[in-house]
Design an enzyme around this catalytic site. Sequence first.
Site, PDB file in Angstrom:
ATOM      1  N   GLY A  48       6.611  68.419 -67.793  1.00 20.65           N
ATOM      2  CA  GLY A  48       5.847  67.645 -66.890  1.00 20.65           C
ATOM      3  C   GLY A  48       6.013  65.962 -66.941  1.00 20.65           C
ATOM      4  N   LYS A  95     -16.450  57.913 -73.244  1.00 19.48           N
ATOM      5  CA  LYS A  95     -15.998  58.768 -72.026  1.00 19.48           C
ATOM      6  C   LYS A  95     -17.142  59.101 -71.285  1.00 19.48           C
ATOM      7  CE  LYS A  95     -12.216  61.241 -71.365  1.00 19.48           C
ATOM      8  NZ  LYS A  95     -10.840  61.243 -71.543  1.00 19.48           N
ATOM      9  N   VAL A 154       5.329  63.561 -68.904  1.00 16.49           N
ATOM     10  CA  VAL A 154       5.394  63.233 -70.148  1.00 16.49           C
ATOM     11  C   VAL A 154       6.868  63.900 -70.726  1.00 16.49           C
ATOM     12  CG1 VAL A 154       4.970  62.771 -72.844  1.00 16.49           C
ATOM     13  CG2 VAL A 154       3.211  62.775 -70.762  1.00 16.49           C
ATOM     14  N   GLY A 155       6.863  64.907 -70.739  1.00 17.14           N
ATOM     15  CA  GLY A 155       8.124  65.940 -71.203  1.00 17.14           C
ATOM     16  C   GLY A 155       9.450  65.507 -70.712  1.00 17.14           C
TER      17      GLY A 155
HETATM   18  N1  LIG Z   1       0.196  61.534 -69.166  1.00 19.07           N
HETATM   19  C1  LIG Z   1      -0.246  60.808 -69.998  1.00 19.07           C
HETATM   20  O1  LIG Z   1      -0.164  59.668 -70.190  1.00 19.07           O
HETATM   21  C2  LIG Z   1      -0.695  61.483 -71.294  1.00 19.07           C
HETATM   22  C3  LIG Z   1      -1.480  60.935 -72.257  1.00 19.07           C
HETATM   23  C4  LIG Z   1      -2.101  61.328 -73.526  1.00 19.07           C
HETATM   24  C5  LIG Z   1      -1.923  62.909 -73.404  1.00 19.07           C
HETATM   25  N2  LIG Z   1      -1.547  63.510 -72.366  1.00 19.07           N
HETATM   26  C6  LIG Z   1      -1.288  64.892 -72.495  1.00 19.07           C
HETATM   27  O2  LIG Z   1       0.141  65.440 -72.632  1.00 19.07           O
HETATM   28  C7  LIG Z   1       0.203  66.461 -72.097  1.00 19.07           C
HETATM   29  C8  LIG Z   1       1.029  66.566 -70.895  1.00 19.07           C
HETATM   30  O3  LIG Z   1       0.831  65.460 -69.990  1.00 19.07           O
HETATM   31  P1  LIG Z   1       1.520  65.509 -68.440  1.00 19.07           P
HETATM   32  O4  LIG Z   1       0.883  64.103 -67.972  1.00 19.07           O
HETATM   33  O5  LIG Z   1       3.151  65.503 -68.562  1.00 19.07           O
HETATM   34  O6  LIG Z   1       1.061  66.719 -67.640  1.00 19.07           O
HETATM   35  P2  LIG Z   1       1.765  67.410 -66.640  1.00 19.07           P
HETATM   36  O7  LIG Z   1       0.937  68.058 -65.711  1.00 19.07           O
HETATM   37  O8  LIG Z   1       2.696  66.292 -65.855  1.00 19.07           O
HETATM   38  O9  LIG Z   1       2.724  68.400 -67.317  1.00 19.07           O
HETATM   39  C9  LIG Z   1       2.307  69.332 -67.875  1.00 19.07           C
HETATM   40  C10 LIG Z   1       3.559  70.473 -67.858  1.00 19.07           C
HETATM   41  O10 LIG Z   1       3.221  71.652 -68.405  1.00 19.07           O
HETATM   42  C11 LIG Z   1       3.596  72.797 -67.924  1.00 19.07           C
HETATM   43  N3  LIG Z   1       2.919  73.682 -68.517  1.00 19.07           N
HETATM   44  C12 LIG Z   1       1.874  74.360 -68.377  1.00 19.07           C
HETATM   45  N4  LIG Z   1       1.474  75.277 -69.132  1.00 19.07           N
HETATM   46  C13 LIG Z   1       2.629  75.870 -69.797  1.00 19.07           C
HETATM   47  C14 LIG Z   1       2.856  76.794 -70.555  1.00 19.07           C
HETATM   48  N5  LIG Z   1       2.190  77.649 -70.744  1.00 19.07           N
HETATM   49  N6  LIG Z   1       3.856  76.676 -71.018  1.00 19.07           N
HETATM   50  C15 LIG Z   1       5.011  75.823 -70.535  1.00 19.07           C
HETATM   51  N7  LIG Z   1       4.661  74.896 -69.671  1.00 19.07           N
HETATM   52  C16 LIG Z   1       3.457  74.810 -69.378  1.00 19.07           C
HETATM   53  C17 LIG Z   1       3.279  72.415 -66.574  1.00 19.07           C
HETATM   54  O11 LIG Z   1       4.150  73.194 -65.687  1.00 19.07           O
HETATM   55  C18 LIG Z   1       3.727  70.857 -66.359  1.00 19.07           C
HETATM   56  O12 LIG Z   1       4.909  70.977 -65.874  1.00 19.07           O
HETATM   57  C19 LIG Z   1      -1.268  66.957 -71.595  1.00 19.07           C
HETATM   58  O13 LIG Z   1      -1.901  67.845 -72.347  1.00 19.07           O
HETATM   59  C20 LIG Z   1      -2.001  65.830 -71.232  1.00 19.07           C
HETATM   60  O14 LIG Z   1      -3.274  65.934 -71.828  1.00 19.07           O
HETATM   61  C21 LIG Z   1      -0.852  62.848 -71.409  1.00 19.07           C
END
Ligand SMILES: NC(=O)c1ccc[n+]([C@@H]2O[C@H](COP(=O)([O-])OP(=O)(O)OC[C@H]3O[C@@H](n4cnc5c(N)ncnc54)[C@H](O)[C@@H]3O)[C@@H](O)[C@H]2O)c1
Length: 363
Positions: A185, A83, A187-188
Amino acid sequence: MGVFTASDGYEPTGHEQVVFCQDKQSGLRAIIAIYSTALGPALGGTRFYPYASEEDAVRDALDLSRGMAYKNALAGLDLGGGKAVIWGDPDRDKSEPLLRAYGRFVESLGGRYYTACDVGTYVQDMDVIARETRFVTGRSEAHGGAGDSSVLTAYGVFQGMRAAAEHRWGTPTLAGRRVGIAGLGKVGKHLTRHLLDDGAQVVATDVSERALEWARTTYSQVDLVDDVTKLITSDIDVYAPCALGGALNDDTVALLRAKIVAGAANNQLAHPGIEKLLDERGILYAPDYVVNSGGVIQVADEIEGFNFDRAKSRASKIYDTTRQILELARDEGVPPAVAADRLAERRMADVGRLRTIRLPRER
Ligand SMILES: NC(=O)c1ccc[n+]([C@@H]2O[C@H](COP(=O)([O-])OP(=O)(O)OC[C@H]3O[C@@H](n4cnc5c(N)ncnc54)[C@H](O)[C@@H]3O)[C@@H](O)[C@H]2O)c1
């Protein structure tokens, strides 16, 4: 935090190599940490972040690179863990010369380290870095990159959740189960679709009105609640943290009604010991770095020339790996987080050892 010696209550970290990179003119101050190359070149993203101190930057690089070695090992990749961090404010300090200077330092490692996107860096930045080095993934689709990694991250989380459902309830499906998603977000959103397609009920929360509006208009059958506390105290079978790290702490674990935790967020366990607390409460925890490895599987595929179907097929193995970890945890009487670490260490040792079988071209 010492690499060679213990300090501040930390054990020696055991990293193979830590490189400090500086280009005064462009303002580049970067640290590239390689934890292990036992399985292949180290892969891990570049975090561009305004750390409060040099020590914080070093600590983050060391912690994150170790985490990548474990994640890559259990993702079944022939890649080690590394990293990099760039110490600075991406909004203020990021420039073409800085990124290209960084690219030249990555190149100077001759392929021992491959970089990718992380917090504060984007596919466009990888394209700039790639003008100076071959050892970069996470590039834009126009440059042969894989694009948005959340597609396979969500798919992998769903596979890990299916494995946990099988371990807990005997069938690898979420049909008829109520799944609580915190964070709609990138992923969700994809995860919601997988779950609804599988016949699950979804209840979700997000702090962003835009994300909630997306749910209302796209999937009116998703129940929305005000906040994470309402989510975890509601009648859910599975909790999927998909927002920020530290979702599982002493307070939330005490309140949690779900029987399974499987979500995308990195570093879900707020501190060491939470894995035992989950175990004591009879909550099955599918380790975060295992179920969310679809993203790294996707970017790693770029090294071979990106092929979505091949990457998806690799991500589907997250189901088998999660099962294996949960079974090992049960057989060895340890929490799944401990079993995952043991399995990763075993693969690094067993497969890494094979390099001692000397090939003719190696001198
Ligand atoms: N995108 C990837 O490929 C990937 C890979 C591995 C891990 N992750 C992890 O997965 C998680 C989500 O990633 P993402 O890409 O969807 O990120 P993102 O920023 O698109 O989505 C995160 C969502 O969480 C919401 N959020 C923030 N704080 C909150 C709270 N207190 N309560 C409820 N909702 C809240 C935000 O409004 C946003 O909609 C992160 O922790 C990221 O590090 C993502």
